[in-house]
Design a protein around this motif. Structure first.
Motif, mmCIF file in Angstrom:
data_model
loop_
_atom_site.group_PDB
_atom_site.id
_atom_site.type_symbol
_atom_site.label_atom_id
_atom_site.label_comp_id
_atom_site.label_asym_id
_atom_site.label_seq_id
_atom_site.Cartn_x
_atom_site.Cartn_y
_atom_site.Cartn_z
ATOM 1 N N TYR A 69 35.132 42.516 22.895
ATOM 2 C CA TYR A 69 36.204 42.454 21.909
ATOM 3 C C TYR A 69 36.287 41.073 21.296
ATOM 4 N N ASP A 70 36.983 41.026 20.176
ATOM 5 C CA ASP A 70 37.374 39.769 19.558
ATOM 6 C C ASP A 70 38.863 39.898 19.268
ATOM 7 N N THR A 71 39.464 38.860 18.795
ATOM 8 C CA THR A 71 40.867 38.929 18.429
ATOM 9 C C THR A 71 41.012 38.680 16.934
ATOM 10 N N ASP A 72 42.071 39.249 16.387
ATOM 11 C CA ASP A 72 42.415 39.074 14.980
ATOM 12 C C ASP A 72 43.937 39.015 14.935
ATOM 13 N N GLU A 74 47.267 39.003 16.405
ATOM 14 C CA GLU A 74 47.731 39.506 17.701
ATOM 15 C C GLU A 74 46.896 40.676 18.208
ATOM 16 N N ALA A 75 45.983 41.163 17.413
ATOM 17 C CA ALA A 75 45.236 42.383 17.749
ATOM 18 C C ALA A 75 43.914 42.084 18.453
ATOM 19 N N TYR A 76 43.487 43.071 19.243
ATOM 20 C CA TYR A 76 42.136 43.085 19.794
ATOM 21 C C TYR A 76 41.277 43.870 18.811
ATOM 22 N N ARG A 152 41.291 47.903 15.134
ATOM 23 C CA ARG A 152 42.248 46.867 15.531
ATOM 24 C C ARG A 152 43.208 47.512 16.511
#
Length: 159
Positions: A69-72, A74-76, A152
């Protein structure tokens, strides 16, 4: 980034690596749970991984898969590459049927709501996740024209 993690990222685009990854996924999930995400079947690496638990769209049963995963904000952000296979992974179809899911990162579990990224947002996130796992490019080529889904996963707030 360690040499070991760099090696894994280079090997990730190889067909044999994807085939091995598919076969070892059940064991990898077990190791993740036992070690709180500190270890995987590949050893101790620096790749961000999580467990996602969706609800099976036909069975109604919980289904858990380990993903990068990555983050964007507050989302994964997770990618339905399915190791470059021609069909979408079951967990991504489960999210389309029911976007409520649970994510475990390390020892922390959180309820999330999934949204499928499309258009410019998908393009932006695709560029972003490829920095973590360059193998996604090879998976997209092998997916036989299937557009790889990107989601997301936004944590739900407790009222």
């Amino acid at each position: 980034m360690s040499r070991y993690t760099s090696l894994l990222r280079r090997l990730g685009k190889r067909r044999w690596f994807a085939a091995l990854g598919r076969r070892l996924s059940p064991l990898d999930r077990r190791i993740y749970r036992l070690t709180g995400g500190r270890w995987s079947v590949l050893g101790r690496h620096e790749l961000p991984t999580l467990l996602i638990t969706t609800t099976g769209r036909t069975s109604g049963l919980p289904r858990t898969q380990q993903l990068l995963y990555d983050t964007d904000a507050e989302a994964y952000v997770v990618v339905g590459s399915n190791w470059g296979q021609a069909h979408h992974p079951a967990w991504s179809s489960n999210l389309l049927a029911n976007p409520a899911a649970r994510v475990t990162v390390g020892d922390r579990e959180v309820a999330v709501r999934a949204t499928l990224a499309t258009g410019a947002e998908r393009d932006r996130l695709w560029r972003q996740v490829r920095r973590i796992w360059p193998g996604y490019d090879a998976y997209a080529e092998r997916a036989q024209g299937r557009e790889i889904r990107i989601f997301r996963l936004v944590p739900e707030t407790v009222p």
